[in-house]
Design a protein around this motif. Structure first.
Motif, PDB file in Angstrom:
ATOM      1  N   SER A  24       0.827  -1.202   0.000  1.00 25.40           N
ATOM      2  CA  SER A  24       0.000   0.000   0.000  1.00 25.40           C
ATOM      3  C   SER A  24       0.863   1.254   0.000  1.00 25.40           C
ATOM      4  N   ASP A  28      -2.366   8.597   5.665  1.00 31.80           N
ATOM      5  CA  ASP A  28      -2.723   8.166   7.016  1.00 31.80           C
ATOM      6  C   ASP A  28      -3.121   9.358   7.880  1.00 31.80           C
ATOM      7  N   GLY A  43       1.585   3.871   4.315  1.00 30.85           N
ATOM      8  CA  GLY A  43       1.456   2.683   3.477  1.00 30.85           C
ATOM      9  C   GLY A  43       2.691   1.817   3.601  1.00 30.85           C
ATOM     10  N   ARG A 108      -2.912  -0.687  19.164  1.00 29.86           N
ATOM     11  CA  ARG A 108      -3.343   0.148  18.040  1.00 29.86           C
ATOM     12  C   ARG A 108      -4.715  -0.283  17.559  1.00 29.86           C
ATOM     13  N   TRP A 166      -6.702  -8.088   6.664  1.00 30.36           N
ATOM     14  CA  TRP A 166      -6.681  -9.151   5.643  1.00 30.36           C
ATOM     15  C   TRP A 166      -6.863 -10.519   6.289  1.00 30.36           C
ATOM     16  N   GLY A 248       4.430   2.077  10.724  1.00 30.35           N
ATOM     17  CA  GLY A 248       5.413   1.799   9.671  1.00 30.35           C
ATOM     18  C   GLY A 248       6.664   1.107  10.174  1.00 30.35           C
ATOM     19  N   ASP A 251       6.904  -2.347   8.619  1.00 26.59           N
ATOM     20  CA  ASP A 251       7.225  -2.304   7.186  1.00 26.59           C
ATOM     21  C   ASP A 251       8.674  -1.880   6.971  1.00 26.59           C
TER      22      ASP A 251
HETATM   23  P1  AMP Z   1       2.777  -0.960  10.262  1.00 30.32           P
HETATM   24  O1  AMP Z   1       2.740   0.073  11.337  1.00 30.32           O
HETATM   25  O2  AMP Z   1       4.164  -1.368   9.860  1.00 30.32           O
HETATM   26  O3  AMP Z   1       1.892  -2.133  10.533  1.00 30.32           O
HETATM   27  O4  AMP Z   1       2.175  -0.285   8.924  1.00 30.32           O
HETATM   28  C1  AMP Z   1       1.207   0.719   8.959  1.00 30.32           C
HETATM   29  C2  AMP Z   1       0.880   1.176   7.548  1.00 30.32           C
HETATM   30  O5  AMP Z   1       0.064   0.200   6.901  1.00 30.32           O
HETATM   31  C3  AMP Z   1       0.100   2.474   7.528  1.00 30.32           C
HETATM   32  O6  AMP Z   1       0.895   3.477   6.933  1.00 30.32           O
HETATM   33  C4  AMP Z   1      -1.174   2.194   6.724  1.00 30.32           C
HETATM   34  O7  AMP Z   1      -1.388   3.099   5.678  1.00 30.32           O
HETATM   35  C5  AMP Z   1      -0.953   0.826   6.129  1.00 30.32           C
HETATM   36  N1  AMP Z   1      -2.153  -0.004   6.253  1.00 30.32           N
HETATM   37  C6  AMP Z   1      -3.063  -0.004   7.260  1.00 30.32           C
HETATM   38  N2  AMP Z   1      -4.028  -0.925   7.042  1.00 30.32           N
HETATM   39  C7  AMP Z   1      -3.723  -1.528   5.865  1.00 30.32           C
HETATM   40  C8  AMP Z   1      -4.328  -2.564   5.082  1.00 30.32           C
HETATM   41  N3  AMP Z   1      -5.438  -3.184   5.472  1.00 30.32           N
HETATM   42  N4  AMP Z   1      -3.719  -2.931   3.914  1.00 30.32           N
HETATM   43  C9  AMP Z   1      -2.604  -2.318   3.521  1.00 30.32           C
HETATM   44  N5  AMP Z   1      -1.989  -1.337   4.201  1.00 30.32           N
HETATM   45  C10 AMP Z   1      -2.532  -0.934   5.353  1.00 30.32           C
END
Ligand code: AMP
Length: 316
Positions: A24, A28, A43, A108, A166, A248, A251
């Protein structure tokens, strides 16, 4: 533009392999116990690609809508990220996520989620991306993650990540994704949700039993576990005192981990443990500011210093 990369010593003289990141790209809204961030770049793919680009040439596949600001393209391309695989869909808005942190960042909650242009997204890999060896299937609809994987020709190592949304809505596809990945990364609460198991160690083993050779369970400020064939490895988080927004971090961790493996072009257990060290140091930078702000500007030296400090922390 070639970004400043970390100097990773390897036994071979080969340049780093390429990294492909899908996931994504989002706007946010974030509410923390102390402050808020509105319409900030987020994302999975944005964080992961920025992190990976500290280690290896990185290409990104995703979609944004008609509201995506030019300045965010510049932030990614200034890090040398190849954007040819990004699509712009003028028919709707960018994926939007609103999250809120409680209990001093340890819990969260998703307040709002609008898929926007993700609803009609079908990623198509540019020809040159199909040969990428190191692939990160970042958080996005698992059907799209699988669709990207189907188009690749010679992947060496596939890392995938997912999220509660998901697991709740597409559990079957998440299971199929796990079967096709070398390393599956997931956070602690999601690991419990996926396996319906309250003991985190058993949850890690159960995800390995689902088909991934390696499983990383991320535990936020408590670090991460790696489940591998025959054992468990654990690494603490880098000790941060000024946390501003943990969004993030997972990620960033995944992007840094895969970026390191691409840099050394190895995927054995020892290299994965080293990769976790670099991934942990990189993720520590992300949480010190909103969005990708600090990750983007930290530079390789700070990450290297934190790798060294972490190494000393875990050495007897
Ligand atoms: P994390 O904190 O590493 O889990 O990632 C958070 C990021 O994931 C945020 O910047 C959101 O925009 C993105 N995000 C949140 N929910 C989803 C989802 N269902 N699918 C894809 N990305 C998502």
């Amino acid at each position: 533009m070639t970004p400043a990369r970390l100097k990773i010593s390897t036994n071979n003289s080969q340049p780093p392999a390429d990294v492909l990141v899908v996931g994504s790209v989002a706007y946010d809204d974030i509410i923390t116990p102390y402050t808020t961030g509105e319409r900030i770049l987020g994302g999975a793919a944005a964080y992961a690609a920025l992190a990976a680009s500290y280690f290896a040439p990185t290409r990104i596949v995703g979609v944004v809508g008609n509201d995506f600001d030019q300045k965010h393209w510049d932030r990614l391309s200034n890090h040398g990220i190849d954007l040819e695989g990004m699509q712009v869909d003028e028919s709707g808005p960018t994926f939007y996520w609103k999250g809120m942190y409680h209990e001093n960042f340890n819990h969260r909650e998703t307040l709002e989620l609008e898929l926007g242009v993700f609803s009609n997204f079908r990623p198509t890999l540019p020809e040159k991306y199909k040969e990428t060896s190191f692939i990160m299937l970042g958080n996005i609809d698992p059907e799209l993650q699988l669709h990207v994987l189907d188009q690749t020709l010679k992947h060496t190592f596939v890392l995938a990540d997912t999220m509660d949304f998901w697991i709740e809505t597409k559990r079957h596809e998440v299971r199929e994704l796990i079967r096709k990945t070398d390393l599956f990364a997931i956070n602690d609460s999601e690991a419990k949700m996926l396996t319906e198991e309250n003991n985190l160690i058993l949850a890690g083993y159960k995800i390995r039993d689902m088909g991934a050779k390696y499983v990383v369970v991320k535990k936020g400020e408590h670090g991460a576990y790696l489940f591998y064939p025959g054992g468990v490895f654990a690494l603490p988080a880098y000790p941060i005192t000024g946390i501003k927004d943990p969004t993030g971090a997972g990620d960033t961790f995944a992007g840094g981990l895969l970026g390191y493996l691409a840099a050394v072009q190895k995927t054995d257990l020892e290299s994965i443990k080293q990769a976790m060290l670099y991934a942990t140091a990189t993720a520590s930078v992300t949480v010190e500011d909103f969005s990708c702000d600090r990750l983007e500007h930290a530079g390789p030296q700070l990450i290297e210093e934190r790798v060294q400090a972490l190494r000393e922390m875990v050495t007897f």
